[in-house]
Design a protein around this motif. Sequence first.
Motif, PDB file in Angstrom:
ATOM      1  N   ASP A 201       4.955   8.060   6.373  1.00  0.00           N
ATOM      2  CA  ASP A 201       5.248   7.777   7.779  1.00  0.00           C
ATOM      3  C   ASP A 201       4.080   8.203   8.665  1.00  0.00           C
ATOM      4  OD1 ASP A 201       6.467   7.242  10.175  1.00  0.00           O
ATOM      5  OD2 ASP A 201       8.254   8.427   9.799  1.00  0.00           O
ATOM      6  N   MET A 202       3.558   9.404   8.425  1.00  0.00           N
ATOM      7  CA  MET A 202       2.421   9.901   9.203  1.00  0.00           C
ATOM      8  C   MET A 202       1.218   8.969   9.078  1.00  0.00           C
ATOM      9  SD  MET A 202       2.922  13.856   7.982  1.00  0.00           S
ATOM     10  CE  MET A 202       1.172  14.227   8.077  1.00  0.00           C
ATOM     11  N   LYS A 203       0.919   8.556   7.857  1.00  0.00           N
ATOM     12  CA  LYS A 203      -0.225   7.667   7.626  1.00  0.00           C
ATOM     13  C   LYS A 203      -0.038   6.338   8.342  1.00  0.00           C
ATOM     14  CE  LYS A 203      -0.231   8.015   3.108  1.00  0.00           C
ATOM     15  NZ  LYS A 203      -0.618   7.809   1.689  1.00  0.00           N
ATOM     16  N   SER A 204       1.187   5.824   8.338  1.00  0.00           N
ATOM     17  CA  SER A 204       1.462   4.553   9.010  1.00  0.00           C
ATOM     18  C   SER A 204       1.167   4.650  10.501  1.00  0.00           C
ATOM     19  CB  SER A 204       2.929   4.163   8.780  1.00  0.00           C
ATOM     20  OG  SER A 204       3.259   2.992   9.509  1.00  0.00           O
ATOM     21  N   GLU A 205       1.554   5.764  11.121  1.00  0.00           N
ATOM     22  CA  GLU A 205       1.279   5.939  12.548  1.00  0.00           C
ATOM     23  C   GLU A 205      -0.213   6.089  12.805  1.00  0.00           C
ATOM     24  OE1 GLU A 205       3.334   5.449  14.829  1.00  0.00           O
ATOM     25  OE2 GLU A 205       5.193   5.428  13.656  1.00  0.00           O
ATOM     26  N   TYR A 206      -0.890   6.820  11.957  1.00  0.00           N
ATOM     27  CA  TYR A 206      -2.333   7.028  12.119  1.00  0.00           C
ATOM     28  C   TYR A 206      -3.083   5.699  12.003  1.00  0.00           C
ATOM     29  CZ  TYR A 206      -7.051   8.743  11.164  1.00  0.00           C
ATOM     30  OH  TYR A 206      -8.408   8.972  11.196  1.00  0.00           O
ATOM     31  N   GLU A 207      -2.670   4.877  11.060  1.00  0.00           N
ATOM     32  CA  GLU A 207      -3.330   3.591  10.846  1.00  0.00           C
ATOM     33  C   GLU A 207      -3.133   2.639  12.025  1.00  0.00           C
ATOM     34  OE1 GLU A 207      -1.647   2.495   7.131  1.00  0.00           O
ATOM     35  OE2 GLU A 207      -2.989   3.806   5.965  1.00  0.00           O
ATOM     36  N   LYS A 208      -2.112   2.910  12.833  1.00  0.00           N
ATOM     37  CA  LYS A 208      -1.896   2.128  14.055  1.00  0.00           C
ATOM     38  C   LYS A 208      -2.783   2.619  15.195  1.00  0.00           C
ATOM     39  CE  LYS A 208       3.003   1.436  12.951  1.00  0.00           C
ATOM     40  NZ  LYS A 208       4.401   1.817  13.351  1.00  0.00           N
ATOM     41  N   GLY A 209      -3.497   3.721  14.953  1.00  0.00           N
ATOM     42  CA  GLY A 209      -4.339   4.302  15.978  1.00  0.00           C
ATOM     43  C   GLY A 209      -3.688   5.427  16.757  1.00  0.00           C
ATOM     44  N   ASN A 210      -2.485   5.829  16.343  1.00  0.00           N
ATOM     45  CA  ASN A 210      -1.751   6.857  17.079  1.00  0.00           C
ATOM     46  C   ASN A 210      -2.207   8.263  16.713  1.00  0.00           C
ATOM     47  OD1 ASN A 210      -0.194   4.948  18.419  1.00  0.00           O
ATOM     48  ND2 ASN A 210       1.368   4.916  16.832  1.00  0.00           N
TER      49      ASN A 210
END
Length: 320
Positions: A201-210
């Motif tokens: 979940d964390m990686k998914s948000e980071y990959e969105k630029g968050n």
Amino acid sequence: MKKILKTILLILLALVLAVGIYAGYVFAYLPDYSFFMDGGTESRAESRESVEKTLDGITEYMAEEDSDIYTIQEVDRPSTRSYQVDEKDIIRCSDAMREYCSTFAVNYDSPYLFYPVTEPHGKNYSGLLTLSDYAIEKAVRRSLPVQTDIAKVLDLDRCYSVNRMATEVEGRELCVYNIHLSAYTTDETIADRQLDMLYDDMKSEYEKGNYVVVGGDFNKDLTGNSGEIFGVSGEEYSWSKPFKTEELPDMFTLVDSLDHENPVPSNRNANEAWNPETTFRNVLDGFIVSDNIEVISSEIVNLDFIYSDHNPVTMTFRLK
């Protein structure tokens, strides 16, 4: 909201980890308290008055700290163990917090537990409380894997909440995770599955630029060797396993909140009243941040477990 949104790129956000002062059963884990699930004797707070007095101390500390964001675990709604005191409303409606945005994610909704026989733990309902002086645009509760056998009675319906706040960088959000991972498990794969889910979940948000901040009770020894650091062995406590830092995704960092010259623990074992000579203690509570966040400072605040079996952990950070 007294501030709503600020120029987040230029302002330091102070994040107090309520798991310290408020978590680990905020229903009045005073220094002389021991808990039956940790090998102690008590199953409830001392009294309703004790709970209310403890909450007064907690909210006074929060007012003095004046942080922008708080992540708090094990906050009771009306429950047997805390004499039906609504801790969530008392904290949220205190003078210091009444203008903050808040979210609440339930992770403990138990039927009446008739144990211990002399003073049953009873029916209890609690969860994760997040408070923010910045507008929380959206929040979601995500259930973590837990055991489904009898061991589930000894654990909670573990979860984390994701709280989203806008930034002045178009299309980017600050995602604050409030977490409380499992402690009392007999299946060691559960802990790994929980972290796998959280990391994905964390990686998914980071990959969105968050921007990603994770704060809470990891129920893992974040130092890896607390027994050596604090001088009391914890080998017999299966819940105090080292946190596997090598499995943390490359774009994230576990924040080192420990003062290595004058170390302060974030947690004490509740098998006995607090005794610095004999009580096992460790660092279970802290933060993970993504590499687009600059950590200015972080520390475990030594309140000597006056309100809980945890001490608060604070962090000041800046979005890059």
